[in-house]
Design a protein around this motif. Structure first.
Motif, PDB file in Angstrom:
ATOM      1  N   LYS A 235      36.523  48.567  55.763  1.00 15.70           N
ATOM      2  CA  LYS A 235      38.018  48.695  56.226  1.00 15.70           C
ATOM      3  C   LYS A 235      39.094  47.949  55.384  1.00 15.70           C
ATOM      4  CE  LYS A 235      36.943  49.901  60.981  1.00 15.70           C
ATOM      5  NZ  LYS A 235      37.176  49.429  62.418  1.00 15.70           N
ATOM      6  N   ASP A 236      38.361  46.827  55.100  1.00 14.96           N
ATOM      7  CA  ASP A 236      39.283  45.671  54.284  1.00 14.96           C
ATOM      8  C   ASP A 236      38.588  45.822  52.684  1.00 14.96           C
ATOM      9  OD1 ASP A 236      40.001  43.386  53.105  1.00 14.96           O
ATOM     10  OD2 ASP A 236      39.691  42.228  54.640  1.00 14.96           O
ATOM     11  N   LEU A 237      39.480  46.442  51.782  1.00 18.20           N
ATOM     12  CA  LEU A 237      39.270  46.476  50.481  1.00 18.20           C
ATOM     13  C   LEU A 237      38.893  45.351  49.872  1.00 18.20           C
ATOM     14  CD1 LEU A 237      41.194  49.468  48.862  1.00 18.20           C
ATOM     15  CD2 LEU A 237      38.750  49.207  49.045  1.00 18.20           C
ATOM     16  N   ASN A 238      39.779  44.132  50.022  1.00 16.93           N
ATOM     17  CA  ASN A 238      39.718  42.900  49.152  1.00 16.93           C
ATOM     18  C   ASN A 238      38.234  42.221  49.706  1.00 16.93           C
ATOM     19  OD1 ASN A 238      42.083  43.335  48.120  1.00 16.93           O
ATOM     20  ND2 ASN A 238      43.238  41.812  49.716  1.00 16.93           N
ATOM     21  N   TYR A 239      37.952  42.438  50.833  1.00 19.27           N
ATOM     22  CA  TYR A 239      36.376  41.727  51.394  1.00 19.27           C
ATOM     23  C   TYR A 239      35.515  42.587  50.607  1.00 19.27           C
ATOM     24  CZ  TYR A 239      33.012  40.043  54.669  1.00 19.27           C
ATOM     25  OH  TYR A 239      31.903  39.452  55.065  1.00 19.27           O
ATOM     26  N   ALA A 240      35.628  43.829  50.392  1.00 19.93           N
ATOM     27  CA  ALA A 240      34.735  44.749  49.645  1.00 19.93           C
ATOM     28  C   ALA A 240      34.489  44.167  48.063  1.00 19.93           C
ATOM     29  CB  ALA A 240      34.852  46.200  49.779  1.00 19.93           C
ATOM     30  N   MET A 241      35.861  43.904  47.637  1.00 25.65           N
ATOM     31  CA  MET A 241      35.862  43.495  46.525  1.00 25.65           C
ATOM     32  C   MET A 241      35.184  42.011  45.959  1.00 25.65           C
ATOM     33  SD  MET A 241      37.010  46.071  44.422  1.00 25.65           S
ATOM     34  CE  MET A 241      37.722  47.415  44.155  1.00 25.65           C
ATOM     35  N   GLU A 242      35.541  41.279  46.889  1.00 22.80           N
ATOM     36  CA  GLU A 242      34.969  40.078  46.844  1.00 22.80           C
ATOM     37  C   GLU A 242      33.350  40.261  46.852  1.00 22.80           C
ATOM     38  OE1 GLU A 242      36.081  37.291  46.208  1.00 22.80           O
ATOM     39  OE2 GLU A 242      38.078  37.203  46.743  1.00 22.80           O
ATOM     40  N   PHE A 243      32.986  40.708  47.791  1.00 28.75           N
ATOM     41  CA  PHE A 243      31.358  41.119  47.876  1.00 28.75           C
ATOM     42  C   PHE A 243      30.737  41.670  46.659  1.00 28.75           C
ATOM     43  CE2 PHE A 243      27.912  44.261  48.879  1.00 28.75           C
ATOM     44  CZ  PHE A 243      27.115  43.295  49.172  1.00 28.75           C
ATOM     45  N   LEU A 244      31.621  42.676  45.902  1.00 33.07           N
ATOM     46  CA  LEU A 244      30.992  43.297  44.653  1.00 33.07           C
ATOM     47  C   LEU A 244      31.159  42.072  43.629  1.00 33.07           C
ATOM     48  CD1 LEU A 244      32.698  46.557  44.855  1.00 33.07           C
ATOM     49  CD2 LEU A 244      30.375  46.096  45.134  1.00 33.07           C
ATOM     50  N   HIS A 245      32.105  41.136  43.629  1.00 33.11           N
ATOM     51  CA  HIS A 245      32.159  40.319  42.590  1.00 33.11           C
ATOM     52  C   HIS A 245      31.189  39.289  42.613  1.00 33.11           C
ATOM     53  CE1 HIS A 245      34.311  37.821  39.765  1.00 33.11           C
ATOM     54  NE2 HIS A 245      34.070  36.797  40.239  1.00 33.11           N
ATOM     55  N   ARG A 246      30.450  39.042  43.814  1.00 38.01           N
ATOM     56  CA  ARG A 246      29.272  38.403  44.389  1.00 38.01           C
ATOM     57  C   ARG A 246      28.225  38.898  43.631  1.00 38.01           C
ATOM     58  NH1 ARG A 246      25.822  34.994  44.242  1.00 38.01           N
ATOM     59  NH2 ARG A 246      25.122  33.746  46.103  1.00 38.01           N
ATOM     60  N   GLU A 320      30.100  40.347  57.612  1.00 37.13           N
ATOM     61  CA  GLU A 320      30.984  41.327  57.893  1.00 37.13           C
ATOM     62  C   GLU A 320      30.440  42.730  57.165  1.00 37.13           C
ATOM     63  OE1 GLU A 320      32.836  41.641  61.097  1.00 37.13           O
ATOM     64  OE2 GLU A 320      31.832  39.617  61.228  1.00 37.13           O
ATOM     65  N   MET A 321      29.733  42.742  56.164  1.00 38.26           N
ATOM     66  CA  MET A 321      29.272  43.633  55.277  1.00 38.26           C
ATOM     67  C   MET A 321      28.250  44.410  55.716  1.00 38.26           C
ATOM     68  SD  MET A 321      30.004  45.618  52.481  1.00 38.26           S
ATOM     69  CE  MET A 321      31.535  44.584  51.947  1.00 38.26           C
ATOM     70  N   HIS A 322      28.148  45.596  56.454  1.00 35.27           N
ATOM     71  CA  HIS A 322      27.150  46.138  57.035  1.00 35.27           C
ATOM     72  C   HIS A 322      26.469  47.216  56.133  1.00 35.27           C
ATOM     73  CE1 HIS A 322      28.136  44.014  60.672  1.00 35.27           C
ATOM     74  NE2 HIS A 322      29.382  44.631  60.453  1.00 35.27           N
ATOM     75  N   LEU A 323      25.664  46.838  55.237  1.00 32.46           N
ATOM     76  CA  LEU A 323      24.970  47.517  54.323  1.00 32.46           C
ATOM     77  C   LEU A 323      23.461  48.173  54.593  1.00 32.46           C
ATOM     78  CD1 LEU A 323      25.530  48.191  51.288  1.00 32.46           C
ATOM     79  CD2 LEU A 323      24.205  46.168  50.527  1.00 32.46           C
ATOM     80  N   ARG A 368      43.083  44.590  38.436  1.00 25.34           N
ATOM     81  CA  ARG A 368      42.144  43.647  38.639  1.00 25.34           C
ATOM     82  C   ARG A 368      41.620  44.220  39.998  1.00 25.34           C
ATOM     83  NH1 ARG A 368      44.575  39.297  39.874  1.00 25.34           N
ATOM     84  NH2 ARG A 368      46.735  39.935  39.454  1.00 25.34           N
ATOM     85  N   PRO A 369      40.323  44.079  40.320  1.00 27.16           N
ATOM     86  CA  PRO A 369      39.986  44.260  41.675  1.00 27.16           C
ATOM     87  C   PRO A 369      40.797  43.842  42.892  1.00 27.16           C
ATOM     88  CG  PRO A 369      37.978  43.529  40.286  1.00 27.16           C
ATOM     89  CD  PRO A 369      39.239  43.186  39.354  1.00 27.16           C
ATOM     90  N   LEU A 370      41.148  42.661  42.888  1.00 27.46           N
ATOM     91  CA  LEU A 370      41.884  42.199  44.309  1.00 27.46           C
ATOM     92  C   LEU A 370      43.351  42.828  43.973  1.00 27.46           C
ATOM     93  CD1 LEU A 370      40.493  38.540  44.356  1.00 27.46           C
ATOM     94  CD2 LEU A 370      39.978  40.669  45.876  1.00 27.46           C
ATOM     95  N   THR A 371      43.858  43.497  43.221  1.00 26.96           N
ATOM     96  CA  THR A 371      44.935  43.994  43.280  1.00 26.96           C
ATOM     97  C   THR A 371      44.806  45.723  43.540  1.00 26.96           C
ATOM     98  OG1 THR A 371      45.074  44.611  40.707  1.00 26.96           O
ATOM     99  CG2 THR A 371      46.074  42.574  41.502  1.00 26.96           C
ATOM    100  N   ALA A 372      43.862  46.169  43.740  1.00 27.68           N
ATOM    101  CA  ALA A 372      43.560  47.715  44.056  1.00 27.68           C
ATOM    102  C   ALA A 372      44.227  47.891  45.411  1.00 27.68           C
ATOM    103  CB  ALA A 372      42.101  47.896  44.088  1.00 27.68           C
ATOM    104  N   ASN A 373      44.063  46.953  46.394  1.00 24.48           N
ATOM    105  CA  ASN A 373      44.447  47.096  47.675  1.00 24.48           C
ATOM    106  C   ASN A 373      46.002  47.386  47.850  1.00 24.48           C
ATOM    107  OD1 ASN A 373      44.052  47.687  50.525  1.00 24.48           O
ATOM    108  ND2 ASN A 373      44.669  45.700  50.806  1.00 24.48           N
ATOM    109  N   HIS A 374      46.596  46.601  46.692  1.00 22.68           N
ATOM    110  CA  HIS A 374      48.209  46.415  46.819  1.00 22.68           C
ATOM    111  C   HIS A 374      48.557  48.003  46.379  1.00 22.68           C
ATOM    112  CE1 HIS A 374      52.280  45.820  44.893  1.00 22.68           C
ATOM    113  NE2 HIS A 374      51.809  46.321  43.803  1.00 22.68           N
ATOM    114  N   PHE A 375      47.827  48.431  45.292  1.00 25.94           N
ATOM    115  CA  PHE A 375      48.007  49.825  44.781  1.00 25.94           C
ATOM    116  C   PHE A 375      47.932  50.858  45.846  1.00 25.94           C
ATOM    117  CE2 PHE A 375      47.833  47.454  40.733  1.00 25.94           C
ATOM    118  CZ  PHE A 375      48.952  48.021  40.075  1.00 25.94           C
ATOM    119  N   VAL A 376      46.733  50.770  46.710  1.00 25.81           N
ATOM    120  CA  VAL A 376      46.600  51.711  47.629  1.00 25.81           C
ATOM    121  C   VAL A 376      47.843  51.868  48.717  1.00 25.81           C
ATOM    122  CG1 VAL A 376      45.228  52.049  49.856  1.00 25.81           C
ATOM    123  CG2 VAL A 376      43.982  51.523  47.439  1.00 25.81           C
ATOM    124  N   LYS A 377      48.045  50.648  49.103  1.00 23.48           N
ATOM    125  CA  LYS A 377      49.469  50.482  49.948  1.00 23.48           C
ATOM    126  C   LYS A 377      50.517  51.242  49.245  1.00 23.48           C
ATOM    127  CE  LYS A 377      48.047  46.220  52.234  1.00 23.48           C
ATOM    128  NZ  LYS A 377      48.108  44.638  52.524  1.00 23.48           N
TER     129      LYS A 377
END
Length: 485
Positions: A235-246, A320-323, A368-377
């Motif tokens: 649901k939260d793209l930024n959260y998912a991007m942080e996870f992928l960055h990890r 919160e990441m249910h993989l 950049r990954p953390l700006t993807a959600n901005h473009f979605v909006k």
């Protein structure tokens, strides 16, 4: 002898076409670009024939548009100024499968269907973009910098040494294919940039305006012995991007991508339209797909290590990441998804982008990954302003280089027989492109109507491209009217 006679002599009368009805086959593609038929078509069978055709066209000042595939989406092979269309689909040989250097050398007309079939028989595969059509040229996708879904590979550039015919007709080999004795030289063409300059980048995204690539080398990989397909509702793209960055910089996983419910439903639906509508309503807003694979050596241990790492990261940092191996409500999904990711889209089934309403237009760029959600909006806001339902936009986000960057793609579906709908999508597409460019989007493939929008903001860059074009193509015969030429 006239031009027609000279061209027929080069390629053979059976490979020269100028019948009006047959020329119409080459007049359009899957985009809404205005159709334009060539004055003739030639079908060369070798690099030497390509060279001779270009020499004839240079003398006659006849435009040349190279076309290596039956499937195009952005108007790059439509002969906007007429002239000759060079159909390279007959140059479709896989020339070498070099297991020692994990390299495959193939001609411009080799399709995804042929490549995947022949490499699979040898135990190999090439990394591929998301669902390339079976009849599309493999070379075309890599020359156009299509992003592969597999971002955890051992090299930054899948393309290697290649051969090109310059707009003057000269045949040129670049990278380590230029050394004496190739293809039996020690390097085997595995280095794209040596000796000399990185010429191969000169041809990427140039739409055939700088020459004709006749064959190339591409990195290949062993087919994994074991795979585990994982899903996470997002649901939260930024959260998912942080996870992928990890996880991605730690080289976890093979294929990794994010799809919204529209795109995922369109890809997976089998019975149209019932499956599509049902799945679109039931899927989460976004789905993260991550494939963990074991290759040739100790595959079980490799998968176990990666799964343990993921479990620790989720437990300690991303609770919160249910993989998991199943997406709730969609049992058995992993088998279908793995097949989709590892194979081209079947030739006998309309491509999923065209299943929804008959046609589509995609807008994609790097950010950049953390700006993807901005473009979605933002795309939802712009679509609503244009009267296009935001909930019907297909969305796909591809992480790039261990999530250093990402490639959002927004797809607008429309009925190709509805001129008003087509015009509305075109207006939405251009408005969004102009807005995104101002907000930091990087358009790596400024084709068609994107070209003036992008190049007018890079005047000095465009001026230098024109200078280079004049050096390599003094008579401006190669695909004129594209890019900033």
């Amino acid at each position: 002898m006239d031009v027609k006679g000279r061209l027929s002599e080069v390629v053979g009368a059976e490979n020269f076409l100028d019948d009006a009805a047959r020329l119409q086959v080459y007049a359009g593609d899957y985009s809404y670009t205005r159709a334009a038929a060539p004055s003739c078509v030639v079908k060369p069978k070798s690099s030497s024939e390509v060279s001779e055709v270009i020499k004839v066209c240079n003398e006659a000042r006849l435009p040349v548009v190279p076309c290596s595939s039956k499937v195009h989406f952005f108007g790059a092979t439509i002969p906007k100024e007429g002239g000759l269309l060079m159909d390279l689909t007959g140059m479709n040989q896989i020339l070498e499968i070099d297991a020692d250097n994990r390299r495959v050398r193939f001609e411009a007309g080799v399709t995804w269907e042929k490549m995947t079939r022949e490499l699979k028989a040898a135990g190999y595969r090439v990394i591929m973009p998301l669902t390339p059509p079976a009849e599309r040229s493999v070379l075309t996708d890599f020359m156009e910098r299509e992003e592969p879904t597999n971002q955890v590979y051992d090299y930054g550039e899948p393309l290697e040494a290649m051969e090109v015919v310059w707009p003057t007709g000269e045949i040129f080999r670049m990278g380590s294919a230029s050394v004496n004795g190739y293809p039996d030289s020690p390097s085997k063409g595995a280095n794209p940039s040596g000796p000399g300059l990185d010429f191969y980048r000169f041809f990427q995204c140039a739409q055939g305006t700088m020459g004709v690539v006749t064959w190339t080398n591409l990195k290949m990989e062993s087919i994994p012995r074991k795979d585990k397909v994982l899903f996470a509702p997002v649901k939260d793209l930024n959260y998912a991007m942080e996870f992928l960055h990890r996880i991605l910089p730690r080289r976890i996983g093979q294929e990794v991508l994010l799809l919204n419910q529209v795109d995922l439903a369109a890809i997976l639906a089998e019975n149209w339209p019932a499956d599509y509508e049902r799945m679109k309503a039931a899927l989460p807003p976004w789905t993260l797909i991550l494939v963990v694979s074991g290759l040739l050596r100790r595959p079980e241990e490799k998968i176990a290590y990666e799964m343990n790492f993921l479990a620790e990261v989720i437990k300690n940092e991303f609770s919160e990441m249910h993989l998991g191996e199943n997406l709730p409500g969609f049992p058995g999904l992993r088998h279908r998804v793995l097949s989709v990711l590892r194979n081209p889209w079947p030739a006998d089934v309309p491509h999923w982008r065209n299943q929804v309403k008959g046609a589509s237009q995609s807008l994609f760029f790097h950010t950049r990954p953390l700006t993807a959600n901005h473009f979605v909006k933002r795309i939802r806001e712009i679509a609503t302003r244009h009267g296009y339902p935001a909930q019907e936009i297909g969305m796909y986000i591809q992480p790039i280089e261990h999530n250093r960057a990402c490639r959002p793609e927004f797809t607008f579906f429309y009925d190709p027989g509805d001129d008003a709908a087509k015009a509305a999508v075109r207006s939405l597409y251009l408005d969004a492109a102009a807005a995104f460019l101002k907000e930091g989007a990087v358009f790596t493939r400024p084709y068609g109507e994107l070209a003036p929008i992008v190049y007018e903001r890079a005047a000095s860059y465009a001026a230098n491209l024109k200078r280079l074009k004049k050096v390599f193509d003094p008579n401006n015969i190669m695909n004129p009217g594209n890019l900033c030429f």
